[in-house]
Design a protein around this motif. Structure first.
Motif, PDB file in Angstrom:
ATOM      1  N   LEU A 101       0.834  -1.196   0.000  1.00 56.97           N
ATOM      2  CA  LEU A 101       0.000   0.000   0.000  1.00 56.97           C
ATOM      3  C   LEU A 101       0.871   1.250   0.000  1.00 56.97           C
ATOM      4  O   LEU A 101       1.865   1.334   0.728  1.00 56.97           O
ATOM      5  CB  LEU A 101      -0.910   0.027   1.234  1.00 56.97           C
ATOM      6  N   ASN A 102       0.480   2.237  -0.822  1.00 56.53           N
ATOM      7  CA  ASN A 102       1.171   3.513  -0.744  1.00 56.53           C
ATOM      8  C   ASN A 102       0.606   4.319   0.421  1.00 56.53           C
ATOM      9  O   ASN A 102      -0.386   3.941   1.044  1.00 56.53           O
ATOM     10  CB  ASN A 102       1.047   4.291  -2.073  1.00 56.53           C
ATOM     11  N   ASN A 103       1.246   5.427   0.726  1.00 55.48           N
ATOM     12  CA  ASN A 103       0.829   6.219   1.894  1.00 55.48           C
ATOM     13  C   ASN A 103      -0.597   6.717   1.762  1.00 55.48           C
ATOM     14  O   ASN A 103      -1.351   6.756   2.738  1.00 55.48           O
ATOM     15  CB  ASN A 103       1.775   7.409   2.076  1.00 55.48           C
ATOM     16  N   VAL A 104      -0.995   7.116   0.549  1.00 57.18           N
ATOM     17  CA  VAL A 104      -2.343   7.645   0.349  1.00 57.18           C
ATOM     18  C   VAL A 104      -3.377   6.565   0.643  1.00 57.18           C
ATOM     19  O   VAL A 104      -4.375   6.804   1.335  1.00 57.18           O
ATOM     20  CB  VAL A 104      -2.507   8.180  -1.087  1.00 57.18           C
ATOM     21  N   VAL A 126      -3.778   5.949   4.350  1.00 55.90           N
ATOM     22  CA  VAL A 126      -4.568   6.980   5.029  1.00 55.90           C
ATOM     23  C   VAL A 126      -6.047   6.816   4.710  1.00 55.90           C
ATOM     24  O   VAL A 126      -6.908   6.948   5.586  1.00 55.90           O
ATOM     25  CB  VAL A 126      -4.077   8.386   4.619  1.00 55.90           C
ATOM     26  N   ILE A 127      -6.359   6.507   3.439  1.00 61.19           N
ATOM     27  CA  ILE A 127      -7.757   6.283   3.064  1.00 61.19           C
ATOM     28  C   ILE A 127      -8.339   5.136   3.895  1.00 61.19           C
ATOM     29  O   ILE A 127      -9.442   5.245   4.445  1.00 61.19           O
ATOM     30  CB  ILE A 127      -7.871   5.968   1.558  1.00 61.19           C
ATOM     31  N   ALA A 133     -14.129   6.351  10.278  1.00 68.64           N
ATOM     32  CA  ALA A 133     -15.418   6.994  10.024  1.00 68.64           C
ATOM     33  C   ALA A 133     -16.575   6.028  10.264  1.00 68.64           C
ATOM     34  O   ALA A 133     -17.573   6.369  10.905  1.00 68.64           O
ATOM     35  CB  ALA A 133     -15.467   7.532   8.591  1.00 68.64           C
ATOM     36  N   LYS A 134     -16.454   4.807   9.756  1.00 72.61           N
ATOM     37  CA  LYS A 134     -17.543   3.840   9.928  1.00 72.61           C
ATOM     38  C   LYS A 134     -17.643   3.342  11.364  1.00 72.61           C
ATOM     39  O   LYS A 134     -18.721   2.976  11.827  1.00 72.61           O
ATOM     40  CB  LYS A 134     -17.333   2.654   8.976  1.00 72.61           C
ATOM     41  N   ILE A 186      -8.951  11.316  -3.755  1.00 71.68           N
ATOM     42  CA  ILE A 186      -8.584  12.572  -3.102  1.00 71.68           C
ATOM     43  C   ILE A 186      -9.705  13.573  -3.355  1.00 71.68           C
ATOM     44  O   ILE A 186     -10.464  13.441  -4.335  1.00 71.68           O
ATOM     45  CB  ILE A 186      -7.226  13.095  -3.626  1.00 71.68           C
ATOM     46  N   THR A 187      -9.840  14.551  -2.471  1.00 68.25           N
ATOM     47  CA  THR A 187     -10.994  15.457  -2.543  1.00 68.25           C
ATOM     48  C   THR A 187     -10.548  16.915  -2.617  1.00 68.25           C
ATOM     49  O   THR A 187     -10.488  17.602  -1.593  1.00 68.25           O
ATOM     50  CB  THR A 187     -11.913  15.262  -1.318  1.00 68.25           C
TER      51      THR A 187
END
Length: 440
Positions: free
Chosen positions: A219-222, A225-226, A233-234, A317-318
């Motif tokens: 997994l990459n860092n992004v 974090v996701i 959140a859930k 990303i947002t």
């Protein structure tokens, strides 16, 4: 005096990052503003610019190195008139070498995660420096880059048998790749040797339906974090979901008319541009939904900053359209195209994706009819919109055909009551079905 180039903090939350790619090499001259490297943060892959001018004397951290702590020296810069070799030699005194060369254990060092395919995890981070550091049979410490150590473990190479060609005898990637003698069976560095055969030929130990061939992808860092944020959140946010069906015929007609008038200006509105504006205006009408839950407090926002989900190569990303409720459609469209392009290229700046008071996720272009989105904390709501499609619809008391879209709002029930969320969805529906409210 040589200048140490340190791992920058490219976002307020960044503590470490991955040095994804070097765009310079020792001996290259750089000027202020030149792009020296690409660094993968916890949010995106970003470019790292030179602040001073000079010559790259040495590179201390190889590209591909993960977990590089903010403030770690990653390279040395020789200023004009300085001897490059002397600047490179000064690197260890300036902290050039990885923390593994520092005195023994530090309590801040995170423990490596163990599991299938994770044998190299302990060497991924330049903050290693405990008793696990490689030591030659004579007791001398072996100095090697994190990437070199990872490759050595994957190939089963004993670092004690490799001669380093880097500064001060440091073992680098090329040294390990050029070495061909694998470590003896039973060596302590090869607990399971999961990398000796292609990952695609492996099988999960649980058996059954999970024993199909697979390929392990780090997994990459992004993505990390996701995964962490959505799990949180859930687990911590009580979601409530409210869905409305929205007739789009009037909005599509207005879009066509506006695009004709804006053609000379080079602006072409998308349906998503109008939906961003509609959500922002709906939040203006129902401000109780433009909030976030903050423990003992509720933050009531005075501006509608809409985070828009964009699929990028590194992950979702947002980017944010700030003050969307007060911006015209043409400005929203122009900003959104620019931000989406930068997101796909991994060039968003922190201020362009951090923040936001509400989010919009649109999967209509993929034909998705309806879905429930996960709230992006600390925000308290996200709107998920599906595809506009031809459906039976009652028009003026008679059955007809209309273009209809399903939209689902996910709300943090700690901050937003169901009635308030329903009012927001109704306001959004009315603005889409009577779209002149988006241009006045």
């Amino acid at each position: 005096m040589p200048t140490p180039i340190k791992m920058p903090a490219l976002s307020p939350t960044m503590e470490e990052g991955t040095l994804a790619k070097w765009l310079v090499k020792p001996g290259d001259k750089v000027e202020a503003g030149d792009i020296m490297a690409e660094i993968e943060t916890d949010k995106a892959t970003m470019e790292f610019e030179a602040v001073d001018e000079g010559t790259i004397a040495s590179i201390a951290v190889d590209e591909g190195t993960e977990g590089v702590k903010v403030g770690t020296v990653i390279a040395m810069l020789a200023e004009e008139g300085e001897d490059v070799d002397e600047a490179a030699a000064a690197a260890p005194a300036e902290g050039k070498t990885e923390p593994e060369a520092k005195p023994a254990p530090t309590p801040a060092r995170p423990e490596p995660v163990k599991g299938p395919g994770k044998a190299a995890a302990a060497s991924d981070s330049p903050s290693t420096g405990s008793g696990r550091a490689d030591v030659a049979p004579s007791g001398d410490r072996i100095i090697a880059s994190p990437l070199a150590k990872r490759i050595a473990e994957q190939k089963g190479i004993d670092l004690a048998s490799v001669t380093g060609t880097g500064p001060n005898g440091r073992i680098v990637k090329a040294d390990v790749e050029g070495a061909g003698s694998p470590a003896k069976a039973g060596a302590s560095s090869s607990p399971a040797k999961p990398q000796e055969t292609p990952a695609s030929a492996g099988a999960r130990p649980s058996g059954g339906d999970l024993d199909a061939p697979y390929e392990a992808q780090k997994l990459n860092n992004v993505r990390k974090v996701i995964a962490r944020r959505l799990t949180e959140a859930k687990q911590t946010i009580p979601h409530i979901y409210l869905t409305v069906d929205v007739r789009l015929d009037a909005l599509l007609k207005l879009r066509g008319e506006l695009n004709k008038s804006l053609e000379a200006d080079g602006v072409k509105l998308s349906v998503n541009d109008l939906l961003i504006k509609a959500l922002a205006r709906a939040l203006q009408r129902v401000p109780k939904c433009n909030v976030s839950f903050q423990g003992d407090e509720l933050f009531q926002y005075a501006r509608e900053d809409i985070s828009v989900a964009v699929a990028a190569p590194s992950g979702l990303i947002t980017p944010i359209i700030r003050d969307a409720g007060r911006k015209g459609l043409a400005q929203i469209s122009t900003e959104m195209k620019e931000l989406a392009g930068k997101a796909r290229d991994g060039k968003l700046q922190p201020h362009e994706f951090q923040g936001g008071t509400a989010s919009l996720s649109n999967l209509g272009m993929f034909g998705t009819k309806q879905f429930d989105a996960v709230i992006n904390p600390p925000q308290a709501m996200i709107l998920a919109v599906g595809a506009g499609e031809q459906r039976p619809w009652v028009i003026d008391g008679a059955l007809g055909v209309a273009t209809v879209m399903s939209a689902t709002g996910s709300f943090d029930h700690r901050a937003i009551d169901g009635a308030d969320g329903a009012q927001l969805m109704e306001a959004f529906k009315q603005l889409c079905e009577n779209p002149m409210g988006l241009v006045v």
